[in-house]
Design a protein around this motif. Sequence first.
Motif, PDB file in Angstrom:
ATOM      1  N   PRO B 205      37.836  41.791  38.922  1.00 56.90           N
ATOM      2  CA  PRO B 205      36.673  42.550  38.474  1.00 56.90           C
ATOM      3  C   PRO B 205      35.866  43.014  39.683  1.00 56.90           C
ATOM      4  O   PRO B 205      35.549  42.213  40.554  1.00 56.90           O
ATOM      5  CB  PRO B 205      35.872  41.558  37.626  1.00 56.90           C
ATOM      6  N   ILE B 291      30.228  46.624  27.678  1.00 52.99           N
ATOM      7  CA  ILE B 291      30.407  45.199  27.975  1.00 52.99           C
ATOM      8  C   ILE B 291      30.320  44.463  26.634  1.00 52.99           C
ATOM      9  O   ILE B 291      29.243  44.328  26.052  1.00 52.99           O
ATOM     10  CB  ILE B 291      29.328  44.692  28.940  1.00 52.99           C
ATOM     11  N   THR B 388      27.501  41.759  36.730  1.00 54.24           N
ATOM     12  CA  THR B 388      28.400  42.378  35.764  1.00 54.24           C
ATOM     13  C   THR B 388      29.635  42.852  36.521  1.00 54.24           C
ATOM     14  O   THR B 388      29.509  43.482  37.563  1.00 54.24           O
ATOM     15  CB  THR B 388      27.729  43.604  35.108  1.00 54.24           C
ATOM     16  N   ARG B 390      33.433  44.894  36.409  1.00 54.38           N
ATOM     17  CA  ARG B 390      34.213  45.873  35.643  1.00 54.38           C
ATOM     18  C   ARG B 390      35.527  46.146  36.366  1.00 54.38           C
ATOM     19  O   ARG B 390      35.738  45.707  37.482  1.00 54.38           O
ATOM     20  CB  ARG B 390      33.430  47.174  35.519  1.00 54.38           C
ATOM     21  N   ASP B 392      38.516  45.197  35.614  1.00 52.22           N
ATOM     22  CA  ASP B 392      39.592  44.201  35.570  1.00 52.22           C
ATOM     23  C   ASP B 392      40.688  44.628  34.599  1.00 52.22           C
ATOM     24  O   ASP B 392      41.856  44.348  34.804  1.00 52.22           O
ATOM     25  CB  ASP B 392      39.041  42.815  35.199  1.00 52.22           C
ATOM     26  N   THR B 524      32.571  39.790  32.689  1.00 54.88           N
ATOM     27  CA  THR B 524      33.266  41.040  32.328  1.00 54.88           C
ATOM     28  C   THR B 524      33.317  41.180  30.817  1.00 54.88           C
ATOM     29  O   THR B 524      33.029  40.237  30.083  1.00 54.88           O
ATOM     30  CB  THR B 524      34.705  41.035  32.863  1.00 54.88           C
TER      31      THR B 524
END
Lengths: 300, 590
Positions: B205, B291, B388, B390, B392, B524
């Motif tokens: 991620p 999310i 946070t 992202r 992945d 994630t």
Amino acid sequence: MGKKNWRLERPLHLMILPGLLFVLIFSYAPMAGLIIAFQDFIPTKGMFGSHWVGLEHFKYVYGLPQTRAVVANTLFISFMKIVAGLVVPITTAILLNEIRKQFFKRAIQTVIYLPHFLSWVILSGILIDILSPSSGILNQGLGFLFGAKPIFFLGDQSWFPYVMVTTDVWKEFGFGTIIYLAALTSINPMLYEAAVIDGANRWKQTLHITIPGMFPVIVLMMTLAIGNILNAGFDQIFNMYNPSVYETGDILDTYVYRLAFVNAQLSVATAVGLFKSIISFLLISLSYIIAYRFANYRIF
Amino acid sequence: MRKKPVKTLTVGILTTLLLASACSNGNNGSNGNTGNTGNTGSKSDTPAVSGNAGADANANKPASGMEEGPFGKYDPPITMTTVRSLPDVEEYRKGESLDDNLWTKDFSSILGINVVNKWKVNNKQYNNKITVSMISGDMPDFYQVDSKQLQQIVDAGQAADLTEIYEKYASDVTKQSFEEFGGIKLQGATFDGKLMALPLNGGMPGAAQMIWIRADWLKNLGLEPPKTMDDVNKIALAFTKDDPDQNGKNDTIGLNLMKDLFGGWAGIDGYLNGYHAYAFNPANASGTELIIRKDADGKPILGDTLPEVKTALGHLRDLYAAGAINKEFSVLDPSKAGDLATTSKVGMSYGEFWVGTWPINNMKKEDPKVDWKPYPIVSSDDQPVHPTGRGDVPTSFIVVNKNSKHPEAAMKILNYFHEKVSGPNKDEAYHQVKEGDKNYQVFGLSPIVGPGFSNTNQTDNDLIQDALKTGDESKLTPSAMVYYKGIKEYQAGNMEMWFWNALFGPGGAYSITNDYDKNSPPVTSEYLGQPTLSMVSKGPILRDLEIKVFTEIINGTRPLDDFDTAFVAEWNKQGGQDILKEIAESGRLK
């Protein structure tokens, strides 16, 4: 029509052919694709494999809570743009026509025509700076002259539509002015000479010769503009709007862009496009009939 | 004059549909020979393909004329068709092209695969052209697609099942790559237990945010870097009121924001993390990149609707009211917000690692006193803070046509790519080559650019830190060497190289994300799948709603409690419930 005439005209007809083919291929043939507005179009299945949903997409867009406000914004902004887009260039053209110094006239003509060549992407950047409440030159000027509180032109719902109309007219009125100036040159100068002999002053000449002389062009421009009433200016608004002015500034094109284009909902986008085309077609027919009845004006 | 974008676009798309089948049919014959011509000469010293693969490859030759194993050669050679997306700027070495290059030569001489490009279009038209090809049914043997297209292709049954091929033909490096970080790449390409595509990205991620702060302003005001969210808010206020640039004018603001609210520069994402809120809904994804979190019962729930978000918005609202956030954020796009930073009007902004490369990259050169520094995000309380994360879940894939005669050939091409670019025997000649004063990214010429290992920058960063401490450059990888040299040049006074230091230098952006990964791993989305039907159709409207309410809460036009009534309740009502239901039913939660 005699055979001889046909032989003489044949090359002329052939010269139309490429243009005609172009229109057929690029304007008429793609219309077949409009059927996807009535389908649940899935690219992998194609136009013939996707199943039919009737007016589902039209109902879907109509049923969305925002649609009414968006249509109202579109009509409001567009109508104001049409009116201002007629009044301002006509006035400017008449005033410019009265200027005797050719150099001065040409200079003004060129300067007001310039913004027409800038794209909205560039202009929006400039306008966001000019209209900024904290550092913009306009608000600083207003504050300096009148002690006015800074106005958030692009972030305030009540200002936004008017800012769109003003900036659009500012960008395009130079272009309109040139068309009306051209119309002015076609007025027979003998009419003015006769009016002077009859004792008409400048104002009376304008009222009774200049404006009636421009009338056909005005009607033509208006007819064309009314057909575009559902296009309130995608490029302009898309580059300047933001979520806080959606209520008054979101128009059909920007709305559909967010709703359907970004996520490739091709059927929804086509449905709205078709809807817009039908309304435009009706309006353009209507305004043509009106122009024909009341101004005896014919395009065809 | 006024344009008609919708109509024009529609007409444009439809025209392409009609013309496309004509275009794509024409290309079949012409390119057929390109692969063969490259075989002769120059490449006699092609590096040997790694050990175990070659060993069992020679042993058995099935009747079809193909050697087994990840690198088994086809004899006689076969032809595999594909299609290519062209970058905006095309630069090739002399004599090379997408049709004929070091990769295609190796494929035909070592693997016995002649790769033929059926068509090549600019990257902006690629997706449309793929859609058109789907309609006309004229698909190549393998091709690159995005998540939405993959879903459509799988639904239409046009993709080959690669499950067995993966077991049988994937090389060790390919397997390691696909199985890193819990096998998230494989999961993302798996439908109903079957591997339907080769993932090209995903894994670790990324996109974790940090706080970029003007350290010189901190020093001017005698402030310490933030340890808690209270510190962040105090710094924002001090930057606004206490004249941090010491020019005697009240012309600065504390915290930068821009109108999209979420994003890698001047977004609120990282600020929200400080209050344990994980919201994300960027402009370009139009409500399809969310999310998704799980509630106590394991049911999916949208991160943006949780009460922590409300708390964080309340603090942003206070900052705005105190003048610490730019008054006009709701009309400024990221680049306009960038202007605020480059003109030294703002001293703090949340952002990703790449903020060092844009927009603040040139400031050091223009004024050496300017000192932007990344700091890790901080928590509002005694709970640890998580960014946070992202990226992945893979979003780009190679699909193999189910009608392809040699579906395993695509896997072999990928194996070969990994062997040369990512594996232990990697060869820089296949990655990036410098000729004259130009860098050629030759890896991009390969028809399949494999995902390799997603933490290359992270491992490079560790190597660079060691090298900076010890002065021993021998362990640096070729890419780490480039970064290391950049830092050294910066330290020697070349301010153009500042960004290398900001990214890979001591305390740089990658050191911060490495710390996150070790101590506070990113949060994630729990959802693995592609955007659902409701996400696609209702996402845009729901995003409008969210951005509008959040913006108006921050700038004070709405009361804070509107978060519950005007956002959460409306979100559920206007289609959010459908989205959550579809996600729950998809069975694709982590």
